[in-house]
Design an enzyme around this catalytic site. Sequence first.
Site, PDB file in Angstrom:
ATOM      1  N   ASP A   1       0.799  -1.241   0.000  1.00  0.00           N
ATOM      2  CA  ASP A   1       0.000   0.000   0.000  1.00  0.00           C
ATOM      3  C   ASP A   1       0.831   1.290   0.000  1.00  0.00           C
ATOM      4  O   ASP A   1       0.541   2.227   0.770  1.00  0.00           O
ATOM      5  CB  ASP A   1      -0.965   0.001   1.197  1.00  0.00           C
ATOM      6  CG  ASP A   1      -1.956  -1.153   1.148  1.00  0.00           C
ATOM      7  OD1 ASP A   1      -1.903  -1.965   0.211  1.00  0.00           O
ATOM      8  OD2 ASP A   1      -2.786  -1.259   2.073  1.00  0.00           O
TER       9      ASP A   1
ATOM     10  N   ASP B   1      -4.477  -0.892  -1.868  1.00  0.00           N
ATOM     11  CA  ASP B   1      -5.786  -0.721  -1.246  1.00  0.00           C
ATOM     12  C   ASP B   1      -6.683  -0.069  -2.302  1.00  0.00           C
ATOM     13  O   ASP B   1      -6.301   0.940  -2.906  1.00  0.00           O
ATOM     14  CB  ASP B   1      -5.606   0.200  -0.027  1.00  0.00           C
ATOM     15  CG  ASP B   1      -6.533  -0.115   1.129  1.00  0.00           C
ATOM     16  OD1 ASP B   1      -6.930  -1.282   1.285  1.00  0.00           O
ATOM     17  OD2 ASP B   1      -6.850   0.826   1.887  1.00  0.00           O
TER      18      ASP B   1
ATOM     19  N   HIS C   1     -10.613   0.733  -2.785  1.00  0.00           N
ATOM     20  CA  HIS C   1     -11.975   0.700  -2.252  1.00  0.00           C
ATOM     21  C   HIS C   1     -13.003   1.357  -3.175  1.00  0.00           C
ATOM     22  O   HIS C   1     -12.715   2.400  -3.779  1.00  0.00           O
ATOM     23  CB  HIS C   1     -12.037   1.456  -0.918  1.00  0.00           C
ATOM     24  CG  HIS C   1     -11.195   0.873   0.172  1.00  0.00           C
ATOM     25  ND1 HIS C   1     -11.298  -0.435   0.575  1.00  0.00           N
ATOM     26  CD2 HIS C   1     -10.253   1.441   0.973  1.00  0.00           C
ATOM     27  CE1 HIS C   1     -10.452  -0.644   1.574  1.00  0.00           C
ATOM     28  NE2 HIS C   1      -9.796   0.467   1.833  1.00  0.00           N
TER      29      HIS C   1
ATOM     30  N   HIS D   1     -17.403   2.266   0.571  1.00  0.00           N
ATOM     31  CA  HIS D   1     -16.878   1.159   1.390  1.00  0.00           C
ATOM     32  C   HIS D   1     -17.292   1.323   2.847  1.00  0.00           C
ATOM     33  O   HIS D   1     -17.246   2.435   3.395  1.00  0.00           O
ATOM     34  CB  HIS D   1     -15.353   1.092   1.281  1.00  0.00           C
ATOM     35  CG  HIS D   1     -14.800  -0.207   1.753  1.00  0.00           C
ATOM     36  ND1 HIS D   1     -14.395  -0.409   3.053  1.00  0.00           N
ATOM     37  CD2 HIS D   1     -14.631  -1.381   1.108  1.00  0.00           C
ATOM     38  CE1 HIS D   1     -13.982  -1.669   3.181  1.00  0.00           C
ATOM     39  NE2 HIS D   1     -14.110  -2.274   2.016  1.00  0.00           N
TER      40      HIS D   1
ATOM     41  N   HIS E   1     -10.486   6.802   1.770  1.00  0.00           N
ATOM     42  CA  HIS E   1      -9.103   6.710   1.279  1.00  0.00           C
ATOM     43  C   HIS E   1      -9.015   5.658   0.181  1.00  0.00           C
ATOM     44  O   HIS E   1      -9.827   4.732   0.121  1.00  0.00           O
ATOM     45  CB  HIS E   1      -8.148   6.341   2.426  1.00  0.00           C
ATOM     46  CG  HIS E   1      -8.401   4.976   2.975  1.00  0.00           C
ATOM     47  ND1 HIS E   1      -9.395   4.719   3.904  1.00  0.00           N
ATOM     48  CD2 HIS E   1      -7.845   3.768   2.687  1.00  0.00           C
ATOM     49  CE1 HIS E   1      -9.418   3.437   4.171  1.00  0.00           C
ATOM     50  NE2 HIS E   1      -8.501   2.814   3.446  1.00  0.00           N
TER      51      HIS E   1
ATOM     52  N   LYS F   1      -6.921  -5.026  -3.108  1.00  0.00           N
ATOM     53  CA  LYS F   1      -7.704  -5.541  -1.980  1.00  0.00           C
ATOM     54  C   LYS F   1      -8.663  -4.473  -1.498  1.00  0.00           C
ATOM     55  O   LYS F   1      -8.454  -3.292  -1.779  1.00  0.00           O
ATOM     56  CB  LYS F   1      -6.776  -5.986  -0.851  1.00  0.00           C
ATOM     57  CG  LYS F   1      -5.913  -4.862  -0.308  1.00  0.00           C
ATOM     58  CD  LYS F   1      -4.894  -5.371   0.681  1.00  0.00           C
ATOM     59  CE  LYS F   1      -4.029  -4.257   1.233  1.00  0.00           C
ATOM     60  NZ  LYS F   1      -4.774  -3.248   2.013  1.00  0.00           N
TER      61      LYS F   1
ATOM     62  N   CYS G   1      -1.856  -2.961   7.568  1.00  0.00           N
ATOM     63  CA  CYS G   1      -1.715  -3.849   6.413  1.00  0.00           C
ATOM     64  C   CYS G   1      -0.376  -4.572   6.366  1.00  0.00           C
ATOM     65  O   CYS G   1      -0.310  -5.719   5.922  1.00  0.00           O
ATOM     66  CB  CYS G   1      -2.009  -3.074   5.140  1.00  0.00           C
ATOM     67  SG  CYS G   1      -3.767  -2.594   5.079  1.00  0.00           S
TER      68      CYS G   1
END
Length: 204
Positions: free
Chosen positions: A8, A46, A48, A52, A81, A106, A151
Site C-alpha cells: 500500500d 488498497d 476501495h 466502502h 481513502h 484488496k 496492512c
Amino acid sequence: MKALLVVDLQLDFLPDGALAVKEGDLIIPSINAIQNRFDLVVATQDWHPLDHQSFASQHPNQQQFDVVTLHGIPQVLWPDHCVQGTVGATFSEAWDSTVVSAVFRKGMNKQIDSYSGFYDNNKMDSTGLLGFLKDKKVTEVYVCGLAAEYCVFYTAMDAKKAGFDTFFLDFATKPISKENLQQAKKTLIENEIVIVNTSEELKV
Ligand code: VGL
Ligand code: ZN
C-alpha cells in the site's frame, strides 16, 4: 526464492494524503535501495469503492477512527481513502515501481475491510497473492510499506501462517500509532516472524 512485498505505498497513506501516515515518505528511499536484491517484488494496493463500509462517511452517527462492529468483527472507521481510480489510490512516483512483477488489489468488497494482502478480514475471499507466491516457488517473504500495524502487520502474519519464512522490515515501514506498533511487534515475535531493524541487518 525471496520476495519483497511492498504494501500500500499509495498517495493517500503518504503525507498530505487522506489517511496520511506520519513520515511515511521517509521509507521510500529505503525501499528503492533494497528492492533490486530480491528475486521478486510484489505490491498490494488498497482499492476501495466510494461507499466502502470501512469509511466513517458511511456511518452518519460515528466519527473517524471510532471502532464499530461490522459483520461481527471490530472495524475502525477510516477517512475515505484509496478510492478506486482516484489520485490518492495511485502509487507514489518517488517509488520506483518498475521492478514490480504483480500488483494485488484488496478492499474491493464494500462489506468487509482487507488489511492483509492475502485475504479479506473475515478470510472469506483471497486476493490470489498466496497462489502467485507458491507458483513462483517463493520460500521467504519480506514485508514493508504502509501502515506498519495494519496492512503490513496482517500481511506478515498471513505470510507466516501460510508457511513462508517471514521478515518484517521495520526500517521500511511506519505506523499510524507508535503504541499500537509496539503491541503488534510483540505479536510478530510470538509468531516467529523476524523483525529486521535496519537495512544493514537485512541478509539478502
Ligand atoms: C490500511 C487502514 C485502512 C493500510 C488500509 O494500508 O494499512 N489501513 N486501509
Ligand atoms: Zn483501506
